[in-house]
Design an enzyme around this catalytic site. Structure first.
Site, short mmCIF file in Angstrom:
data_model
loop_
_atom_site.label_atom_id
_atom_site.label_comp_id
_atom_site.label_asym_id
_atom_site.label_seq_id
_atom_site.Cartn_x
_atom_site.Cartn_y
_atom_site.Cartn_z
N ASP A 141 0.82 -1.21 0.00
CA ASP A 141 0.00 0.00 0.00
C ASP A 141 0.85 1.26 0.00
OD1 ASP A 141 0.88 -0.55 2.59
OD2 ASP A 141 -1.11 -1.01 3.34
N ASN A 166 -7.79 -2.82 14.13
CA ASN A 166 -9.20 -2.93 13.70
C ASN A 166 -9.40 -4.10 12.72
OD1 ASN A 166 -8.05 -2.03 11.35
ND2 ASN A 166 -9.34 -0.22 11.11
N HIS A 196 -7.64 -4.62 9.90
CA HIS A 196 -7.33 -4.39 8.48
C HIS A 196 -6.11 -5.18 8.03
CE1 HIS A 196 -4.73 -0.52 9.32
NE2 HIS A 196 -3.97 -1.57 9.29
N GLU A 241 -9.74 -1.64 5.01
CA GLU A 241 -10.38 -1.35 6.29
C GLU A 241 -11.65 -2.19 6.44
OE1 GLU A 241 -8.64 0.20 8.24
OE2 GLU A 241 -7.80 2.07 7.51
#
Ligand code: F6R
Length: 268
Positions: free
Chosen positions: A70, A142, A144, A149
């Protein structure tokens, strides 16, 4: 899925490095190595172990192609916190992967369409070299994977994504305040990641315990993107005790990690 739990961070790094090296073609083989790279704190020890393997002539990344997961949108490639620069410092300089062999999604462009076109081309360029053989991963608190996400499509391709508030807060430590953290990124999709030959995910610390439990033992769900690990035929998850602390099947993972030998073939 193999879940391997190390008793300290060095053991975690070593186990992860062994599982990366064992799935790459031998250095000098006619098949070129293609390694998928994650940024972040989790794989730093793993990269150090790969660097050690190079210094001991057990590995050679001088001809390896590296594909990043990313990149941020809205900061130049030359920004010290861009993932390109981070990977040059934390990976290329450590394992000897040449910066010209490092490919990172393009987070800049004249238009949103141009950035998305470059993202499409990124998937094409991975396929053109035969695919990533080993993808190194961390996981967000979280859940991801990459910057996919919660809510990401399970078969998504490389594309523009909005960063979750939690991710921006977690990454504010690398910037001079939350207002300087980009709001968007380009990330390999979950479908792209799943095409790698082997996934090696590293997670340490209590802060990752809930995400790891949800990813490994929860339902397959876009609410926890890390749960796509359950779909991969060769996923290796390397944890410390803290990151493993919410796993219900810990005892089974430890038993299974001991492996199988001829003595298990003896008919009872
Ligand atoms: C990094 C990435 C992220 C990180 C994750 C964990 O390229 O895509 O998914 O792996 O945010 O980050 P750390 O390891 O810093 O806790």
């Amino acid at each position: 899925m193999r879940v391997l739990i190390g008793s300290n961070s060095q053991q975690v790094a070593r186990i992860a490095a062994d599982n990366v090296l064992s799935a790459l073609p031998e250095p000098g083989s006619t098949v070129r190595q293609v390694l998928g790279l994650a940024t972040g704190s989790s794989p730093l020890g793993l990269y150090r172990e790969l660097g050690l393997a190079v210094s001991e002539s057990r590995a050679d990344f001088s001809h390896t192609l590296g594909f990043a997961l990313d990149e941020y949108i809205g900061i130049p490639q030359t920004h010290p916190q861009s993932y390109r620069q981070t990977l040059i410092t934390e990976v290329c300089n450590v394992i000897g992967l040449r910066p010209e062999n490092l490919f990172v999604p393009q987070g800049t462009g004249n238009s949103v369409i141009a950035v998305q076109k470059a993202a499409d081309d990124y998937d094409t360029s991975i396929a053109a070299v035969g695919g990533v053989q080993v993808q190194i991963l961390g996981i967000g608190a979280n859940g991801h994977l990459g910057f996919n996400e919660p809510g990401s499509a399970l078969r998504s391709r490389t594309r523009i994504k909005r960063l979750a508030s939690k991710t921006r807060e977690d990454n504010a430590r690398f910037f001079s305040g939350i207002n300087h953290v980009p709001t968007h990124c380009v990330t390999q999709g979950l479908g792209t990641i799943l095409e790698a030959g082997r996934l090696v995910l590293v997670a340490t610390g209590f802060g990752k315990a809930d995400a790891i439990a949800a990813a490994l033992e929860g339902p397959l769900s876009a609410s926890c993107p890390g749960s796509v690990l359950q779909l991969h035929p060769d996923a290796v998850v390397v944890l410390d005790d803290a990151a493993a602390s919410r796993l219900k099947l810990r005892e089974y993972y430890d038993d299974a990690a001991a492996g199988i030998s001829e003595e298990h073939l003896v008919v009872l």
